[in-house]
Design a protein around this motif. Structure first.
Motif, PDB file in Angstrom:
ATOM      1  N   GLY A  34       0.777  -1.226   0.000  1.00 46.22           N
ATOM      2  CA  GLY A  34       0.000   0.000   0.000  1.00 46.22           C
ATOM      3  C   GLY A  34       0.809   1.276   0.000  1.00 46.22           C
ATOM      4  N   PHE A  35       1.987   1.263   0.629  1.00 47.23           N
ATOM      5  CA  PHE A  35       2.672   2.531   0.867  1.00 47.23           C
ATOM      6  C   PHE A  35       4.161   2.529   0.542  1.00 47.23           C
ATOM      7  CE2 PHE A  35      -0.948   2.042   3.700  1.00 47.23           C
ATOM      8  CZ  PHE A  35      -1.725   3.117   3.276  1.00 47.23           C
ATOM      9  N   GLY A  36       4.693   1.405   0.070  1.00 44.34           N
ATOM     10  CA  GLY A  36       6.077   1.404  -0.365  1.00 44.34           C
ATOM     11  C   GLY A  36       6.990   0.568   0.502  1.00 44.34           C
ATOM     12  N   ASP A  37       8.241   0.506   0.078  1.00 50.06           N
ATOM     13  CA  ASP A  37       9.202  -0.400   0.701  1.00 50.06           C
ATOM     14  C   ASP A  37       9.549  -0.017   2.138  1.00 50.06           C
ATOM     15  OD1 ASP A  37       9.432  -1.975  -1.624  1.00 50.06           O
ATOM     16  OD2 ASP A  37      10.810  -0.509  -2.496  1.00 50.06           O
ATOM     17  N   TYR A  38       9.885   1.268   2.358  1.00 50.64           N
ATOM     18  CA  TYR A  38      10.307   1.651   3.713  1.00 50.64           C
ATOM     19  C   TYR A  38       9.170   1.576   4.733  1.00 50.64           C
ATOM     20  CZ  TYR A  38      12.629   4.146   7.503  1.00 50.64           C
ATOM     21  OH  TYR A  38      13.163   4.491   8.720  1.00 50.64           O
ATOM     22  N   PRO A  39       7.962   2.061   4.416  1.00 54.41           N
ATOM     23  CA  PRO A  39       6.849   1.838   5.353  1.00 54.41           C
ATOM     24  C   PRO A  39       6.601   0.351   5.602  1.00 54.41           C
ATOM     25  CG  PRO A  39       6.272   3.580   3.838  1.00 54.41           C
ATOM     26  CD  PRO A  39       7.554   2.978   3.331  1.00 54.41           C
ATOM     27  N   ARG A  98      20.636  -2.392  -0.617  1.00 52.93           N
ATOM     28  CA  ARG A  98      21.905  -2.363  -1.356  1.00 52.93           C
ATOM     29  C   ARG A  98      22.252  -3.740  -1.914  1.00 52.93           C
ATOM     30  NH1 ARG A  98      25.938   1.811   1.962  1.00 52.93           N
ATOM     31  NH2 ARG A  98      24.778   3.703   1.411  1.00 52.93           N
ATOM     32  N   GLU A  99      21.930  -4.776  -1.172  1.00 53.37           N
ATOM     33  CA  GLU A  99      22.158  -6.125  -1.687  1.00 53.37           C
ATOM     34  C   GLU A  99      21.325  -6.372  -2.940  1.00 53.37           C
ATOM     35  OE1 GLU A  99      23.237  -8.456   2.507  1.00 53.37           O
ATOM     36  OE2 GLU A  99      21.239  -8.607   1.621  1.00 53.37           O
ATOM     37  N   GLN A 100      20.162  -5.733  -3.030  1.00 49.20           N
ATOM     38  CA  GLN A 100      19.305  -5.863  -4.203  1.00 49.20           C
ATOM     39  C   GLN A 100      19.647  -4.840  -5.291  1.00 49.20           C
ATOM     40  OE1 GLN A 100      16.844  -8.286  -4.495  1.00 49.20           O
ATOM     41  NE2 GLN A 100      17.853  -9.028  -2.639  1.00 49.20           N
ATOM     42  N   ARG A 101      20.596  -3.946  -4.965  1.00 53.99           N
ATOM     43  CA  ARG A 101      20.962  -2.845  -5.863  1.00 53.99           C
ATOM     44  C   ARG A 101      19.727  -2.017  -6.227  1.00 53.99           C
ATOM     45  NH1 ARG A 101      25.428  -5.584 -10.020  1.00 53.99           N
ATOM     46  NH2 ARG A 101      26.884  -6.240  -8.378  1.00 53.99           N
ATOM     47  N   ALA A 102      18.908  -1.781  -5.229  1.00 53.21           N
ATOM     48  CA  ALA A 102      17.679  -1.017  -5.408  1.00 53.21           C
ATOM     49  C   ALA A 102      17.806   0.335  -4.708  1.00 53.21           C
ATOM     50  CB  ALA A 102      16.488  -1.783  -4.825  1.00 53.21           C
ATOM     51  N   ARG A 103      16.987   1.291  -5.121  1.00 50.13           N
ATOM     52  CA  ARG A 103      17.001   2.603  -4.501  1.00 50.13           C
ATOM     53  C   ARG A 103      16.596   2.478  -3.034  1.00 50.13           C
ATOM     54  NH1 ARG A 103      13.166   7.320  -6.839  1.00 50.13           N
ATOM     55  NH2 ARG A 103      11.618   5.696  -6.403  1.00 50.13           N
ATOM     56  N   THR A 104      17.315   3.175  -2.178  1.00 51.75           N
ATOM     57  CA  THR A 104      17.057   3.050  -0.745  1.00 51.75           C
ATOM     58  C   THR A 104      15.767   3.753  -0.338  1.00 51.75           C
ATOM     59  OG1 THR A 104      19.440   2.966  -0.315  1.00 51.75           O
ATOM     60  CG2 THR A 104      17.992   3.408   1.560  1.00 51.75           C
ATOM     61  N   PHE A 105      15.660   5.059  -0.636  1.00 54.65           N
ATOM     62  CA  PHE A 105      14.484   5.826  -0.252  1.00 54.65           C
ATOM     63  C   PHE A 105      13.926   6.604  -1.439  1.00 54.65           C
ATOM     64  CE2 PHE A 105      16.851   5.972   3.918  1.00 54.65           C
ATOM     65  CZ  PHE A 105      15.961   5.167   4.621  1.00 54.65           C
ATOM     66  N   THR A 106      12.616   6.685  -1.510  1.00 58.12           N
ATOM     67  CA  THR A 106      11.964   7.644  -2.398  1.00 58.12           C
ATOM     68  C   THR A 106      11.939   8.982  -1.652  1.00 58.12           C
ATOM     69  OG1 THR A 106       9.754   7.240  -1.511  1.00 58.12           O
ATOM     70  CG2 THR A 106      10.488   5.813  -3.309  1.00 58.12           C
ATOM     71  N   PRO A 107      11.616  10.091  -2.335  1.00 61.77           N
ATOM     72  CA  PRO A 107      11.561  11.384  -1.634  1.00 61.77           C
ATOM     73  C   PRO A 107      10.629  11.367  -0.418  1.00 61.77           C
ATOM     74  CG  PRO A 107      11.561  11.744  -4.000  1.00 61.77           C
ATOM     75  CD  PRO A 107      11.466  10.259  -3.795  1.00 61.77           C
ATOM     76  N   ILE A 108       9.475  10.732  -0.543  1.00 62.19           N
ATOM     77  CA  ILE A 108       8.539  10.664   0.586  1.00 62.19           C
ATOM     78  C   ILE A 108       9.110   9.810   1.704  1.00 62.19           C
ATOM     79  CG2 ILE A 108       6.275   9.835   1.319  1.00 62.19           C
ATOM     80  CD1 ILE A 108       5.179  10.633  -1.379  1.00 62.19           C
ATOM     81  N   TRP A 154      12.209   9.467   2.447  1.00 56.00           N
ATOM     82  CA  TRP A 154      13.210  10.260   3.163  1.00 56.00           C
ATOM     83  C   TRP A 154      12.546  11.066   4.284  1.00 56.00           C
ATOM     84  CZ3 TRP A 154      18.144   9.851   3.735  1.00 56.00           C
ATOM     85  CH2 TRP A 154      18.949   9.325   2.715  1.00 56.00           C
ATOM     86  N   ILE A 155      11.362  11.598   3.986  1.00 55.72           N
ATOM     87  CA  ILE A 155      10.630  12.383   4.991  1.00 55.72           C
ATOM     88  C   ILE A 155      10.213  11.483   6.162  1.00 55.72           C
ATOM     89  CG2 ILE A 155       8.530  13.721   5.426  1.00 55.72           C
ATOM     90  CD1 ILE A 155       8.682  14.676   2.517  1.00 55.72           C
ATOM     91  N   VAL A 156       9.726  10.281   5.818  1.00 53.30           N
ATOM     92  CA  VAL A 156       9.323   9.334   6.855  1.00 53.30           C
ATOM     93  C   VAL A 156      10.519   8.982   7.741  1.00 53.30           C
ATOM     94  CG1 VAL A 156       8.453   7.013   7.306  1.00 53.30           C
ATOM     95  CG2 VAL A 156       7.452   8.380   5.464  1.00 53.30           C
ATOM     96  N   PHE A 157      11.659   8.728   7.098  1.00 57.06           N
ATOM     97  CA  PHE A 157      12.868   8.397   7.866  1.00 57.06           C
ATOM     98  C   PHE A 157      13.273   9.558   8.758  1.00 57.06           C
ATOM     99  CE2 PHE A 157      17.609   8.594   8.000  1.00 57.06           C
ATOM    100  CZ  PHE A 157      17.790   7.569   8.927  1.00 57.06           C
ATOM    101  N   ALA A 158      13.164  10.807   8.253  1.00 55.27           N
ATOM    102  CA  ALA A 158      13.527  11.981   9.044  1.00 55.27           C
ATOM    103  C   ALA A 158      12.647  12.093  10.286  1.00 55.27           C
ATOM    104  CB  ALA A 158      13.399  13.245   8.191  1.00 55.27           C
ATOM    105  N   VAL A 159      11.351  11.767  10.141  1.00 60.13           N
ATOM    106  CA  VAL A 159      10.432  11.818  11.285  1.00 60.13           C
ATOM    107  C   VAL A 159      10.820  10.765  12.326  1.00 60.13           C
ATOM    108  CG1 VAL A 159       8.043  11.431  12.017  1.00 60.13           C
ATOM    109  CG2 VAL A 159       8.519  12.783   9.960  1.00 60.13           C
TER     110      VAL A 159
END
Length: 491
Positions: free
Chosen positions: A99-104, A455-465, A467-472
């Motif tokens: 629903g909301f992406g990899d990091y969530p 990084r093991e998957q050679r995939a992008r770590t964070f999308t712009p959104i 990054w905001i979630v991680f900052a919070v």
């Protein structure tokens, strides 16, 4: 010698894939046992005192109505997501990610896993504080002796579970039946010893309870802990014979547990005055039954508690390992967590779970109140995965792809998803900020594992959104650390 790679294929010791390895399957009854077994743990035995510390009979009825209704909506969400998205395994993690992406998704998975580990710490503390009434050296579960004994039990369960998923689930079903019996006996005996005048005096709550609104509000986090485990069948879904079994097991298991929990708290008000219940040593069910039938009542509850906790510990340890395995297979955690052994047990995830519980057990020696700290932290960590699951269901039901579903069915599912989302959002907003900050302290450094996996998957770590979630999350962690150091935040 064989193990399994991330695709679930059996792998020889040389690392070469051999024959496919199918996940061990379990019946609907066993899945229902996972729901009941994970929900009926230590929490039910502490409910009388926890409720009486905040509210009377009226507030209890309202709190259970709100909590029961809200969690029933969440149970229905798990039911229709299991049917609508049968390809998504491990429940709360998969739904948050879809629903909301990899990091969530990672936050949901790791938060759920950490919640399970904190809950398992609570179980060991509760066992030791129960035995502490007989053996003073165990204290309230936070002495060196208590931690040493808990550690022995912890590693015994590690070696038991690694023997096989099907065997552990079957054992959980047997233990679930054994631990429900003392609770039902408690309810029946309290009904026979029920005092209408005491119940009437407890109706509005004691002077210390405050307004009815405050009474209900302060009990809501207690109900969250009581209902943790409603997602048990969903988390264990890769082992289901049919995805329909997952949904049905979730709803049936939840309804059975709700009736038990509400009955335990309500009948207690007919045995002792509210202020006396609030002062009972945990497990407070034992004190209530002792007042009703004598000393043997406390002994019965003590035995039932230990059986119940060991069964719940078994269920939660299995589910925690399943969530880490699913996240690792999706590339959101490092490769080493994808390993399963020849018995289809995620051995690396199981070991990591056991190690975290071991560390947290040692930390309880230095905690001011190990019992309530582990309980509140467990509840706070689970709120984000619950909210994201409900929000994903709402997003799914409102999408254009759902237009093919009949109007009546779609309307019902939208209403269910809205109710579940609103309820979990209410809990998240109303949660103690202290434990939300402590949750951030857990989640922020854990992001390193997410970065490793990406990084093991050679995939992008964070999308712009993201990054905001991680900052919070990072800001919450820094605030929590500063608060603990300065002394204005205590755990």
């Amino acid at each position: 010698m064989t193990s399994s790679d991330e695709s679930g294929r059996q792998v020889a010791s040389t690392g070469t894939p051999t024959t496919p390895l199918r996940a061990a399957t379990v019946s609907r009854l066993t899945l229902s046992g996972m729901v009941v077994g994970s929900m009926v743990g230590a929490g039910v035995f502490s409910l009388p005192a926890q409720f009486a510390a905040s509210t009377g009979v009226a507030g209890t009825l309202i709190a259970w109505a709100i909590a029961g209704g809200g969690m029933l909506m969440l149970a229905f969400v798990f039911q229709f997501l299991a049917a609508r998205k049968p390809d998504l395994d491990a429940g709360v993690y998969a739904y948050a990610k879809a629903g909301f992406g990899d990091y969530p998704g990672f936050l949901a998975a790791f938060g759920y896993w950490a919640s399970a580990c904190a809950g398992n710490v609570f179980y060991w503390v509760f066992i030791m504080t129960t035995l502490g009434a007989i053996f003073p050296g165990l204290g309230k579960g936070d002495t060196v002796l208590a931690v040493a004994l808990s550690s022995v039990g912890l590693w015994i369960f590690f070696f038991l579970i690694r023997r096989g998923a099907r065997e552990a689930a079957a054992l959980n079903r047997v233990v679930t039946i054994a631990k429900v019996v003392p609770i039902l006996v408690f309810i029946l005996l309290c009904i026979f010893a029920f005092k209408p005048d005491v119940f009437a005096a407890n109706w509005g709550g004691a002077d210390y309870a405050g307004s009815l609104f405050d009474q209900v509000r302060t009990t809501m986090l207690v109900t969250v802990f009581a209902f943790i485990g409603v997602e048990g069948a969903s988390v264990y879904s890769r082992h289901a014979r049919s995805r329909r079994d997952v949904g049905r097991a979730t709803v049936l298991g939840f309804l059975a547990v709700l009736s038990i929990f509400a009955s335990v708290t309500i009948v207690s008000y007919g045995i002792l005055p509210m202020d006396q219940i609030a002062e009972l040593r945990q497990p407070s069910m034992g004190g209530v039954l002792e007042a009703a039938v004598g000393t043997w009542g406390a002994v019965l509850i003590g035995v039932g508690l230990i059986v119940s906790i060991l069964g719940a510990y078994l269920a939660w340890t299995m589910m925690a390992a399943e969530v880490l395995l699913a996240a690792a297979r999706q590339g959101d955690l490092p490769l080493f967590l994808r390993r399963t052994n020849a018995h289809d047990v995620p051995i690396a995830s199981l070991a990591m779970s056991t190690l975290l519980v071991q560390v947290m057990l040692v930390v309880t020696i230095f905690s001011y109140d190990a019992f309530n700290t582990s309980l509140s932290l467990t509840s706070s960590l689970i709120l984000v995965p619950f909210f994201l699951t409900a929000a994903y269901a709402l997003k799914l039901t409102l999408s254009r792809s759902e237009a093919s579903v009949s109007t009546g069915r779609r309307t019902a599912e939208i209403a269910t998803a809205i109710s579940a989302t609103a309820y979990t959002a209410f809990l998240l907003i109303g949660a103690d900020v202290t434990y939300l900050l402590l949750a951030c302290i857990v989640l922020a450094p854990a992001t390193i594992l997410y970065v490793m996996g990406r990084r093991e998957q050679r995939a992008r770590t964070f999308t712009p959104i993201e990054w905001i979630v991680f900052a919070v999350v990072l800001a919450g962690a820094v605030t929590g650390i500063v608060g603990l150091s300065a002394g204005w935040l205590t755990a």
